[in-house]
Design an enzyme around this catalytic site. Structure first.
Site, PDB file in Angstrom:
ATOM      1  N   ASP A 676       0.842  -1.196   0.000  1.00  0.00           N
ATOM      2  CA  ASP A 676       0.000   0.000   0.000  1.00  0.00           C
ATOM      3  C   ASP A 676       0.883   1.255   0.000  1.00  0.00           C
ATOM      4  O   ASP A 676       0.658   2.205  -0.749  1.00  0.00           O
ATOM      5  CB  ASP A 676      -0.904  -0.057   1.236  1.00  0.00           C
ATOM      6  CG  ASP A 676      -1.745   1.181   1.385  1.00  0.00           C
ATOM      7  OD1 ASP A 676      -2.604   1.395   0.508  1.00  0.00           O
ATOM      8  OD2 ASP A 676      -1.536   1.942   2.353  1.00  0.00           O
ATOM      9  N   LYS A 680       1.542   4.235  -2.933  1.00  0.00           N
ATOM     10  CA  LYS A 680       1.434   5.673  -2.674  1.00  0.00           C
ATOM     11  C   LYS A 680       2.682   6.420  -3.117  1.00  0.00           C
ATOM     12  O   LYS A 680       2.607   7.453  -3.768  1.00  0.00           O
ATOM     13  CB  LYS A 680       1.180   5.920  -1.187  1.00  0.00           C
ATOM     14  CG  LYS A 680      -0.237   5.520  -0.767  1.00  0.00           C
ATOM     15  CD  LYS A 680      -0.417   5.654   0.727  1.00  0.00           C
ATOM     16  CE  LYS A 680      -1.835   5.270   1.138  1.00  0.00           C
ATOM     17  NZ  LYS A 680      -1.936   5.048   2.579  1.00  0.00           N
TER      18      LYS A 680
END
Ligand code: ASP
Ligand code: MG
Length: 815
Positions: A676, A680
């Site tokens: 994750d 980003k």
């Protein structure tokens, strides 16, 4: 003197007639005369009966009997019993006359325009006669006036021209002798030789204007079934409203395109005598309606928007047109010969092509005729074959004031452009009262709404939101829209309509906007089965202006539709990272498509939830700054874990606690894997202009190898406990150096890495607590001390707020 005219729908039933009598009564204190159309629909039926008779079909008798009954019933309903018999006898007598003509048509199988005019005249003759009697029955001194006695025309049956000299004299003479209220037949007149003529369909308005002109009336009131002239067709533009006043010219332009409230011919006698024309609604008699008069006072640039469907565009092009005098004369002469009406012309000054809009029904005929006329030029390849495009519409914005307002066409075309309406031809009359554009018929409703908004509601924008994903973020967003609705409308002049919602199971659409308080329940109760493809299809086919697709899912499937959605000129707002962290090619394609379509693709919440990370970065770059490094703690989950992991605690317990608090994904390994965070930082790198793929990022996976195979979350936790000591060792080493553990993403020197590291108390990450995020932007300008963006970086409320802000940003852009 005032002339009032009531149309067919105002006198369609005895009850309507009775309310018309009530409308007229207050006028009786002044000088007034009233013109009537045939009872609603009667003229059409008369034409139909005459056709049946012409075809030798005896059915005509039954239809005629219906007409007879309808008029007799009206007499019975409107006139007291004692007086009925003579009136009924007169109606029967008139109907017999009609029956005789029809019998004639039936026998000789011929229906000349002259006969048809005579047949049509019965509609008005019967209605005005009966209505005059109804007035009398109401105690009004009224008198039936058959307009054939005074309106003199030529013998152009079906569309007779008025001889104003004779007509005006006869009308004035007639009125000088009369005291009683004149109840006048619309639509009909008499030729010099005494034949009955008609003034063209809907000609009763014209009759009223003729009387108004002849008698120098102070006002002409056209009573119909709508609230006057509207800014646009209310069936297509829900926010259309009545225009209180406009000029004759504006009304003429508007009625040319669709807004058939009043016919241009009607205006002529009123216009030359400068008599104001009032459009009033019989069904809403106290409403002021529209007044059409000599000048347009009100400041609005545009008075109305109208459209005309079933249009084809023909283009004739080739070197044979260049500088050749007479080529266009031949072109238009050809069309005139074929009796093809040209609606719009546009020629580029290169003279290389001429394009013209005509009604679609004449397309073949026009193309053939033009190609025949220019056959030599075509054979010599000086002119191409006529190029045809069909299924088009002309939309026009109309207003006298556009003359003094530069920017009108800019406003028009930017509104169309922002909504993805392709304009195929443009024309502006030299009167500067009308700008017309040819667009696809499928785009008409959207175009009219976009223009209506741009010109009439420019101070208010309506955003049409299509929301997929009604989990925590979606729900929070709906509530936010609901709570902010009034404030936004009043202070920011933005209205947010949620047109559709969907979750993975069901979807629900409501074009006018879903009720925000109950839409989630409604979707459960009556939503249809969700198919992303159908959802997109429906959204695109609604073709609403300022459409925004909001994806609050984390689904990869949903992102596969972004390209199609943006291509349909619909903006996309999303916290879903899957699109921007997929292949670089896809990331670029989406940005490019949005740019090309003039719509927005906004995803501020991809990184740091509602924190202004992406916008800030973009603003820096826009102003010419360059990124040197980006460092961040980008996972609220991992920050929670490492900031609450202190001596004496077991690492696995901390992860369990994070899960219990709802900070982790259902499977905490999805957070611990670092993917994750990698996504980003990948997005931030791309925003900073680096052409990276996910595979270019080194990611430290915090899930120990043997924990990755476990199929259940519980089994994972059990396996993780065996690694507690390894984590304890890391923590102890850090603490010994007076440092803290942080899971960080770093972009520096062209490398991107995501890993667990330590920071000392000088480092901005040291004091980070809870589920906060922090991003340090070191740039050429911010190089001594980096720019710091810090705050809650996870949670439904802050994410929804970021999504909401992106939606509002689009609203401001659309202005
Ligand atoms: N009755 C005629 C028609 O239907 C004239 C009118 O209504 O204005 O065309
Ligand atoms: Mg953000």
């Amino acid at each position: 003197m005032k002339i009032l005219k009531f149309g067919g729908s105002s006198v369609a039933t005895p009850a309507r007639i009775q309310s018309v009598i009530e409308i007229v009564k207050p006028y009786l204190r002044e000088d007034v005369a009233v013109v009537f159309s045939a009872f609603g629909g009667v003229t059409d039926v008369l034409i139909q009966i005459s056709r049946l008779a012409l075809e030798g079909n005896l059915e005509y008798k039954a239809t005629l009997a219906d007409i007879e009954r309808r008029h007799l019933d009206a007499v019975r309903a409107l006139v007291g019993v004692q007086k009925q018999s003579s009136i009924l006898a007169q109606v029967k007598f008139t109907i017999n006359e009609l029956e005789d003509v029809l019998h004639g048509v039936y026998l000789v199988k011929e229906r000349t325009p002259r006969t048809l005019d005579y047949i049509m005249s019965f509609g008005e003759r019967l209605s005005a006669y009966i209505i005059a009697e109804a007035f009398k029955d109401n105690g009004v001194a009224a008198e039936f006036l058959d307009a054939r006695r005074v309106v003199r025309t030529d013998a152009n049956f079906g569309y007779a021209k008025v001889d104003f000299d004779t007509t005006n004299t006869q009308i004035r003479e007639h009125f000088s002798r009369q005291q009683a209220l004149q109840i006048i037949t619309g639509f009909i007149g008499t030729s010099e030789t005494g034949e009955t003529t008609t003034l063209g369909r809907s000609g009763s308005d014209y009759t009223a204007a003729i009387f108004a002109g002849a008698l120098q009336a102070s006002d002409l009131e056209i009573w119909t079934d709508v609230d006057g002239m509207m800014t646009a067709d209310p069936r297509l533009v829900k926010k259309a409203f009545t225009v209180p006043q406009m000029s004759y010219e504006e009304a003429m332009e508007l009625s040319h395109f669709g807004a058939k409230v009043i016919f241009p011919a009607t205006m002529q006698p009123a216009m030359v005598n400068r008599i104001p024309i009032w459009i009033k609604n019989t069904f809403n008699p106290t409403f002021q309606g529209t007044v059409i008069h000599a000048e347009s006072k009100n400041g609005k640039v545009i008075k109305g928007i109208s459209s005309m469907n079933a249009i084809s565009l023909l283009s004739v092009q080739g070197s044979g047109l260049l500088g050749v005098v007479g080529a266009s004369a031949r072109l238009f002469a050809t069309l005139a010969r074929e009796r093809v009406n040209v609606i719009l012309i546009s020629q580029a000054s290169s003279e290389h092509s001429i394009c013209l809009a005509i009604e679609s029904q004449y397309t073949r005929q026009a193309k053939t005729a033009i190609e025949k006329e220019f056959q030599y030029e075509i054979r010599n390849e000086e002119i191409d074959e006529v190029h045809v495009e069909t299924d088009l519409s002309v939309i026009a914005v109309v207003g006298d004031n556009m003359k003094q307002s530069p920017g009108t066409s800019g406003r028009m075309f930017s509104a169309l452009g922002k909504n993805g309406v392709n304009v195929m031809a443009i024309a502006q009359g030299s009167s500067e009262r009308n700008i017309s554009a040819v667009v696809r018929q499928a785009d008409v409703a959207k175009a009219l709404n976009a223009l209506h908004e741009a010109f009439f509601l420019s101070d208010r924008k309506l955003l049409n939101v299509f929301l997929v994903g009604t989990g925590l973020i979606g729900k929070a967003l709906i509530n936010m829209v609901r709570e902010q609705f009034n404030k936004l409308a009043e202070e920011n002049l933005l209205e947010v309509n949620i047109v559709a919602i969907a979750n993975s199971r069901k979807m629900l659409f409501q074009e006018a906007g879903l009720p925000l308080a109950t839409c989630l329940d409604e979707n459960e109760a009556k939503g249809e089965a969700m198919h992303m493809e159908k959802f997109v299809e429906h959204m695109v086919s609604l073709n609403l202006p300022n459409s925004i697709f909001v994806d609050c899912t984390s689904s990869e499937e949903v992102t596969s539709f972004y390209e199609a959605i943006l291509s349909a000129s619909i903006s996309v707002v999303t916290p879903n990272k899957k699109a921007n962290s997929a292949s670089l090619e896809k990331y670029k394609l989406l940005k490019h498509t949005a740019f090309r379509r003039g719509v927005k693709f906004l995803y501020e919440t991809n990184v740091g939830a509602g924190l202004p990370v992406i916008n800030t970065l973009n603003d820096l770059l826009l102003s010419g700054d360059k990124v040197i490094s980006i460092e961040g703690v980008l996972s609220g989950t991992l920050n929670f874990i490492f900031s609450s992991y202190t001596a004496g605690k077991k690492f696995s317990d901390v992860v369990k606690e994070a899960k219990a608090k709802g900070y982790t994904e259902p499977d905490p390994r999805d957070d611990l894997s670092g993917m994750d965070v990698a996504r980003k930082i990948l997005i931030l790198s791309r925003e900073a202009g680096l052409p990276y793929e996910l595979s270019d990022i080194t990611v430290e996976n915090l899930v120990p190898a043997d924990c990755r195979e476990q199929t259940s979350v519980d089994a994972f936790f059990t396996a993780l406990e065996k690694h507690d000591s390894a984590f304890e060792k890391l923590l102890a080493e850090a603490t010994a150096r007076q440092e803290k553990l942080r899971y960080m993403a770093v972009l520096k020197d062209g490398k991107v890495a995501v890993s667990l590291g330590t920071v000392n108390d000088k480092h901005p990450f040291y004091s980070l607590s809870g589920s906060d995020n922090i991003i340090l932007l070191t740039t050429e300008r911010y190089h001594e001390r980096p720019m710091v963006i810090r705050g809650p970086g996870a949670g439904a409320a802050v994410t929804a707020a970021g999504v909401f802000a992106d939606v509002i940003r689009i609203g401001h852009y659309a202005r």
